[in-house]
Design an enzyme around this catalytic site. Structure first.
Site, PDB file in Angstrom:
ATOM      1  N   ALA A   1      27.653 -88.286 -65.967  1.00  0.00           N
ATOM      2  CA  ALA A   1      27.913 -89.291 -64.927  1.00  0.00           C
ATOM      3  C   ALA A   1      29.378 -89.643 -64.661  1.00  0.00           C
ATOM      4  O   ALA A   1      29.723 -90.002 -63.536  1.00  0.00           O
ATOM      5  CB  ALA A   1      27.144 -90.562 -65.254  1.00  0.00           C
TER       6      ALA A   1
ATOM      7  N   CYS B   1      31.064 -77.737 -59.836  1.00  0.00           N
ATOM      8  CA  CYS B   1      32.208 -77.444 -58.961  1.00  0.00           C
ATOM      9  C   CYS B   1      32.758 -76.057 -59.324  1.00  0.00           C
ATOM     10  O   CYS B   1      33.951 -75.833 -59.387  1.00  0.00           O
ATOM     11  CB  CYS B   1      33.268 -78.531 -59.009  1.00  0.00           C
ATOM     12  SG  CYS B   1      33.963 -78.852 -60.614  1.00  0.00           S
TER      13      CYS B   1
HETATM   14  N1  SAM Z   1      29.094 -86.693 -61.829  1.00  0.00           N
HETATM   15  C1  SAM Z   1      30.461 -87.092 -62.050  1.00  0.00           C
HETATM   16  C2  SAM Z   1      31.016 -87.732 -60.795  1.00  0.00           C
HETATM   17  O1  SAM Z   1      30.514 -87.412 -59.698  1.00  0.00           O
HETATM   18  O2  SAM Z   1      31.899 -88.580 -60.880  1.00  0.00           O
HETATM   19  C3  SAM Z   1      31.327 -85.947 -62.532  1.00  0.00           C
HETATM   20  C4  SAM Z   1      30.750 -85.288 -63.760  1.00  0.00           C
HETATM   21  S1  SAM Z   1      31.798 -84.112 -64.525  1.00  0.00           S
HETATM   22  C5  SAM Z   1      31.515 -82.706 -63.578  1.00  0.00           C
HETATM   23  C6  SAM Z   1      30.865 -83.775 -65.980  1.00  0.00           C
HETATM   24  C7  SAM Z   1      30.792 -84.912 -66.978  1.00  0.00           C
HETATM   25  O3  SAM Z   1      29.796 -84.597 -67.922  1.00  0.00           O
HETATM   26  C8  SAM Z   1      32.063 -85.168 -67.780  1.00  0.00           C
HETATM   27  O4  SAM Z   1      32.395 -86.530 -67.687  1.00  0.00           O
HETATM   28  C9  SAM Z   1      31.685 -84.805 -69.205  1.00  0.00           C
HETATM   29  O5  SAM Z   1      32.325 -85.612 -70.162  1.00  0.00           O
HETATM   30  C10 SAM Z   1      30.198 -85.059 -69.194  1.00  0.00           C
HETATM   31  N2  SAM Z   1      29.405 -84.290 -70.148  1.00  0.00           N
HETATM   32  C11 SAM Z   1      29.606 -83.031 -70.564  1.00  0.00           C
HETATM   33  N3  SAM Z   1      28.626 -82.638 -71.416  1.00  0.00           N
HETATM   34  C12 SAM Z   1      27.787 -83.693 -71.524  1.00  0.00           C
HETATM   35  C13 SAM Z   1      26.577 -83.916 -72.269  1.00  0.00           C
HETATM   36  N4  SAM Z   1      26.071 -82.972 -73.032  1.00  0.00           N
HETATM   37  N5  SAM Z   1      25.982 -85.111 -72.159  1.00  0.00           N
HETATM   38  C14 SAM Z   1      26.510 -86.090 -71.378  1.00  0.00           C
HETATM   39  N6  SAM Z   1      27.646 -85.939 -70.672  1.00  0.00           N
HETATM   40  C15 SAM Z   1      28.267 -84.753 -70.732  1.00  0.00           C
END
Ligand code: SAM
Length: 297
Positions: free
Chosen positions: A114, A234
């Protein structure tokens, strides 16, 4: 520079499209934002921009999305409408997954990755704060940014949970899920970034694909039968997109829901290995992005 990526993209899309993608990497992207309808309205923002002589364009697929012509990000950040959370600076491509998911009032929605909350708060806005959104984020620092944005944007229907989404108990179930997965960012690269070769590596793609697969498997487990989810990244590499979706589809009873909405023809699309899913090409307006809508049968 980035020769391995050139090779991968050429294998996937052919030489002509690979060159077009690299032109997109060189383009300077226009600043874009979304009106937060929980705190303001499109009319109010249009009036304020006009009074400040800030020129803008609209897009055909969302009334809330604005492309700014004659101002930059740091100037917009000085405006009251930004400080008060009436607008949220967000790339156009990044606004698409919540629109495709179409969050419903009253639905239990999970946002599995998120932070910083662009799509979480957009889903709150699209559902008039009437969905029940669980926003999951595992990173200590990024979750603070998520909390800040949810508060500033007045997204009162959001419950924030610090957790690795892969560990969510199978006992839970959701009506709608957004998995905006961590990825290599191959859609958002800028060739003018001197450090790009340091962080954009084959290893990053491998690592991303591994976690994407685990996250999508979990999403399918906790999505209610008959309901829909959106998988987005992305990245424009099929290894992180179609290949992940196809793998999970081969192991579960799922179907692709073809993505359709008004104005979709305006998007700069690349060919996708899965009909009905979108690969957006990077250019001066859009970041490279992938979006798939999946129904659990
Ligand atoms: N959806 C967000 C937005 O629109 O602002 C951007 C998300 S970004 C692409 C991916 C996010 O997923 C990062 O903040 C990362 O820390 C988190 N993340 C990565 N692996 C994860 C996991 N296994 N569980 C929860 N969060 C995770």
């Amino acid at each position: 520079m980035l020769e391995f990526l050139e090779k991968k993209l050429e294998e996937q899309y052919g030489l002509e499209i690979k060159n077009q993608i690299f032109q997109g990497y060189e383009a300077k992207r226009k600043v874009t934002f979304r009106v937060n309808t929980l705190k303001s309205s499109v009319i109010e923002i249009e009036n304020i921009l006009n009074s400040l002589n800030i020129k803008y364009q609209k897009v055909p697929w969302s009334n809330e999305a604005f492309i700014i012509i004659n101002s930059n990000e740091s100037d917009l950040q000085k405006l009251d409408i930004y400080k008060q959370g009436k607008i949220y600076l967000q790339s156009l491509s990044s606004m698409l997954p919540p629109i495709v998911l179409n969050p419903k009032e009253g639905a239990d929605i999970l946002d599995m990755a998120a932070a910083p909350g662009g799509k979480t708060t957009q889903m709150a806005s699209l559902s008039n704060n009437k969905a029940h959104i669980t926003a999951c984020e595992m990173n200590n620092i990024r979750i603070e940014k998520l909390k800040y944005n949810v508060e500033l944007q007045g997204a009162t229907c959001v419950y924030i949970m610090q957790k690795d989404s892969r560990q969510i108990d199978d006992f839970f179930s959701f009506d709608q899920i957004l998995l905006d997965a961590p990825c290599s960012g191959s859609g958002t690269l800028s060739t003018s970034d001197e450090n790009v070769e340091k962080y954009f590596t084959e290893k990053l793609i491998e690592k991303s694909a591994k976690s994407q697969l685990a996250l999508l498997k979990k999403a399918i487990k906790i999505l209610k039968k008959g309901q829909e989810m959106v998988y987005s990244t992305c990245s424009i590499l099929s290894k992180e997109n179609e290949d992940i979706v196809l793998k999970v589809m081969s192991e579960n009873n799922l179907e692709i829901v073809p993505i359709e909405f008004e104005g979709i023809e305006e998007l700069p699309l690349l060919p996708s290995k899965i009909k009905g899913t979108l690969v957006v090409s990077p250019n001066e307006l859009y970041e490279g992005f992938y979006i798939a809508k999946i129904r659990k049968i």
